[in-house]
Design a protein around this motif. Structure first.
Motif, short mmCIF file in Angstrom:
data_model
loop_
_atom_site.label_atom_id
_atom_site.label_comp_id
_atom_site.label_asym_id
_atom_site.label_seq_id
_atom_site.Cartn_x
_atom_site.Cartn_y
_atom_site.Cartn_z
N VAL A 281 -90.29 -45.74 -82.83
CA VAL A 281 -91.57 -46.67 -82.90
C VAL A 281 -91.32 -47.66 -83.88
CG1 VAL A 281 -93.95 -46.98 -83.74
CG2 VAL A 281 -93.24 -45.08 -82.38
N LEU A 282 -91.58 -48.91 -83.52
CA LEU A 282 -91.14 -49.86 -84.47
C LEU A 282 -92.33 -50.89 -84.87
CD1 LEU A 282 -89.22 -52.30 -85.95
CD2 LEU A 282 -88.93 -53.22 -83.80
N ALA A 283 -92.74 -50.81 -86.32
CA ALA A 283 -94.13 -51.58 -86.34
C ALA A 283 -93.96 -52.55 -87.35
CB ALA A 283 -94.91 -50.44 -87.34
N PHE A 284 -94.21 -53.77 -86.85
CA PHE A 284 -94.52 -54.87 -87.72
C PHE A 284 -95.64 -55.10 -88.25
CE2 PHE A 284 -91.43 -56.46 -84.11
CZ PHE A 284 -90.21 -56.70 -84.96
N ILE A 285 -95.67 -55.33 -89.74
CA ILE A 285 -97.09 -55.27 -90.48
C ILE A 285 -97.03 -56.68 -90.94
CG2 ILE A 285 -97.98 -54.37 -92.55
CD1 ILE A 285 -98.04 -52.43 -90.29
N ALA A 286 -98.10 -57.41 -90.90
CA ALA A 286 -98.47 -58.72 -91.29
C ALA A 286 -98.46 -58.72 -92.71
CB ALA A 286 -99.55 -59.48 -90.60
N ALA A 294 -100.74 -53.47 -98.45
CA ALA A 294 -100.49 -52.05 -98.98
C ALA A 294 -101.30 -51.01 -98.05
CB ALA A 294 -100.99 -51.79 -100.45
N THR A 295 -102.55 -51.39 -97.93
CA THR A 295 -103.33 -50.24 -97.12
C THR A 295 -102.73 -50.32 -95.62
OG1 THR A 295 -105.28 -51.14 -98.43
CG2 THR A 295 -105.66 -50.09 -95.97
N LYS A 296 -102.24 -51.34 -95.02
CA LYS A 296 -101.63 -51.17 -93.86
C LYS A 296 -100.26 -50.47 -93.57
CE LYS A 296 -101.95 -55.75 -92.64
NZ LYS A 296 -102.16 -56.88 -91.85
N LEU A 297 -99.61 -50.61 -94.69
CA LEU A 297 -98.29 -50.10 -94.90
C LEU A 297 -98.65 -48.65 -94.87
CD1 LEU A 297 -96.32 -52.26 -97.31
CD2 LEU A 297 -95.69 -51.94 -94.84
N SER A 298 -99.35 -48.04 -95.61
CA SER A 298 -99.81 -46.65 -95.88
C SER A 298 -100.23 -45.99 -94.57
CB SER A 298 -100.73 -46.47 -97.12
OG SER A 298 -101.09 -45.22 -97.29
N SER A 299 -101.23 -46.80 -93.82
CA SER A 299 -101.77 -46.31 -92.78
C SER A 299 -100.59 -46.30 -91.64
CB SER A 299 -102.68 -47.09 -92.08
OG SER A 299 -103.91 -47.24 -93.14
N ALA A 300 -99.65 -47.19 -91.66
CA ALA A 300 -98.75 -46.73 -90.69
C ALA A 300 -97.49 -45.67 -91.06
CB ALA A 300 -97.64 -48.22 -90.61
N GLU A 301 -97.47 -45.46 -92.27
CA GLU A 301 -96.55 -44.50 -92.84
C GLU A 301 -97.31 -43.12 -92.33
OE1 GLU A 301 -93.50 -44.17 -93.63
OE2 GLU A 301 -92.79 -46.01 -94.72
N ASN A 302 -98.50 -43.20 -92.64
CA ASN A 302 -99.15 -41.82 -92.11
C ASN A 302 -99.19 -41.41 -90.86
OD1 ASN A 302 -100.01 -41.19 -94.90
ND2 ASN A 302 -101.74 -42.27 -94.65
N LEU A 303 -99.28 -42.47 -89.98
CA LEU A 303 -99.47 -42.43 -88.28
C LEU A 303 -98.01 -42.00 -88.00
CD1 LEU A 303 -100.84 -42.49 -85.62
CD2 LEU A 303 -99.96 -45.26 -85.60
N LEU A 304 -97.11 -42.51 -88.29
CA LEU A 304 -95.48 -42.09 -88.05
C LEU A 304 -94.93 -41.18 -88.79
CD1 LEU A 304 -94.66 -45.94 -87.47
CD2 LEU A 304 -95.68 -44.58 -85.80
N ALA A 305 -95.62 -40.40 -89.47
CA ALA A 305 -94.84 -39.46 -90.23
C ALA A 305 -94.15 -38.48 -89.71
CB ALA A 305 -95.66 -38.81 -91.48
N VAL A 307 -92.66 -38.91 -86.35
CA VAL A 307 -91.78 -39.54 -85.70
C VAL A 307 -90.59 -39.51 -85.98
CG1 VAL A 307 -91.47 -41.61 -84.32
CG2 VAL A 307 -93.80 -41.05 -84.63
N ASP A 308 -89.58 -39.00 -85.32
CA ASP A 308 -88.25 -38.84 -85.79
C ASP A 308 -87.50 -40.14 -86.44
OD1 ASP A 308 -88.52 -36.19 -85.43
OD2 ASP A 308 -87.67 -36.26 -83.16
N ARG A 309 -87.83 -41.45 -85.37
CA ARG A 309 -87.00 -42.52 -85.70
C ARG A 309 -88.02 -43.63 -85.56
NH1 ARG A 309 -83.94 -46.75 -83.93
NH2 ARG A 309 -84.25 -46.62 -81.76
N HIS A 310 -88.41 -43.98 -86.61
CA HIS A 310 -89.21 -45.44 -86.75
C HIS A 310 -88.83 -46.30 -87.80
CE1 HIS A 310 -91.14 -42.58 -89.96
NE2 HIS A 310 -91.70 -43.55 -90.48
N GLU A 311 -89.47 -47.33 -87.57
CA GLU A 311 -89.25 -48.31 -88.89
C GLU A 311 -90.39 -49.37 -88.99
OE1 GLU A 311 -85.81 -50.87 -88.10
OE2 GLU A 311 -84.59 -49.35 -87.62
N ILE A 312 -90.51 -49.50 -90.22
CA ILE A 312 -91.79 -50.26 -90.60
C ILE A 312 -91.44 -51.77 -91.31
CG2 ILE A 312 -94.13 -50.42 -91.83
CD1 ILE A 312 -94.29 -47.48 -91.78
#
Length: 341
Positions: A281-286, A294-305, A307-312
């Motif tokens: 999963v590759l997640a682009f954050i505006a 900061a809220t969106k970054l934290s939410s993305a980290e929690n959702l993808l915790a 996932v073996d390979r992910h990038e935010i």
């Protein structure tokens, strides 16, 4: 001593005060009459505007060739725009209420040259039908799956989606894991944790649809196009013109109205759901330079915790990152997919 003569019975003394006249009712009646006339004039103008808007829409639709291919699914038709590249398939899903996804994603599609890019316009979007079954995660995922099967897209394919499409990609990836090679979120919406049941939305009057049908949306796009145009120089004049027209055609349609009303229900259905561990999963954050980042970054980290390979990847810009950051996004997508995606 003078004795004043006694008044005859029923005779009015001229010195007595004049009797009060009853208040005239002409003034209130006059105002009511004026209000009634004004209401009739307004209604007449609204009817004329509605008729003119309908006639212009028919002429525009018949005079402008549609992009993409309408694919029949479950008694309705979804429109699919395909770039025709020979590379890995990438399926693009738009955010909520985007009137013309095939045009809205144009800058990103151009930057992804070489990939087999498909923009799937769900019910209520672009040149797809404007109504259909309830806009639940399940129905939207099933329709997408059927469309991709009908156009014979090569598997596995990449799912890439903007905003509310984050819900549907999360649902889809869990239903059809073997068909998806990776997921790319474009400032994708993440279901918020919560508890308790959410009631089913009830149908009601759509103010947005009324604004479109009566021609008010058309008038706004004509008088002040800058209010609705993408904040970007990556679009051609023709693309901008067509996007304005399709805004007036599609704004507030039944399918999008129902989808909007079901946001809470669809979020509740995804409580506790995560992406499969082995799905990249590759997640682009505006990054809008405020507290929301900061809220969106934290939410993305929690959702993808899990996932073996992910990038935010935070990118400077507003919610519609593909309007201004398509080149950088394409570079990141190529690198991500090329390194095992």
């Amino acid at each position: 001593m003078r004795v004043l003569p006694r008044k005859a019975s029923g005779q009015r003394d001229p010195t007595d005060a004049a009797p009060r006249r009853p208040r005239s009712r002409k003034k209130p009646r006059r105002w009511l009459r004026r209000l009634g006339i004004a209401a009739l004039v307004a209604l007449g103008l609204l009817l004329v505007s509605t008729a003119v808007n309908a006639a212009m829409e028919r002429a525009e639709k018949s005079g402008i060739p549609a992009y993409g291919e309408r694919v029949p699914v479950g008694g309705r038709a979804l429109n699919v725009y395909r770039s025709g590249g020979e590379g890995q398939p990438i399926v693009l899903l738009s955010g909520l209420g985007t009137p013309a996804p095939g045009l809205d994603f144009a800058p990103l599609v151009r930057e992804l040259g070489g990939f087999d890019v498909l923009v799937v316009e769900g019910l209520g979007y672009g040149y797809s039908d404007m109504d259909g079954p309830p806009r639940s995660n399940e129905n939207i995922s099933a329709e997408l799956h059927d469309v991709l099967a009908r156009v014979q897209v090569r598997q596995p394919y990449v799912l890439a989606g903007h905003s509310i499409a984050g819900f549907y990609m999360l649902d889809y990836a869990n239903r059809y894991r073997s068909e998806v090679s990776a997921v790319v979120g474009i400032d994708a919406t993440i279901p918020k944790p919560g508890d308790g049941q959410v009631p089913e939305p009830e149908p009601g009057f759509s103010v947005e649809r009324a604004l479109a049908v009566t021609g008010i949306v058309r008038a706004v796009t004509f008088v002040a196009p800058g209010l609705l145009d993408p904040d970007s120089d990556a679009y051609t004049d023709d693309e901008l013109h067509r996007m304005r027209l399709m805004m007036s055609w599609n704004f507030g349609n039944p399918a999008v109205t129902d989808e909007t009303a079901r946001i809470a229900n669809n979020a509740a259905a995804l409580r506790g759901v995560t992406y499969p561990d082995d799905l990249p999963v590759l997640a682009f954050i505006a990054d809008e330079s405020d507290d929301s980042t900061a809220t969106k970054l934290s939410s993305a980290e929690n959702l993808l915790a899990n996932v073996d390979r992910h990038e935010i990847v935070p990118l400077q810009g507003h919610h519609y990152l593909h309007w201004t950051q398509s080149r950088r996004m394409a570079e990141e997508i190529r690198a991500f997919l090329g390194s095992g995606g």
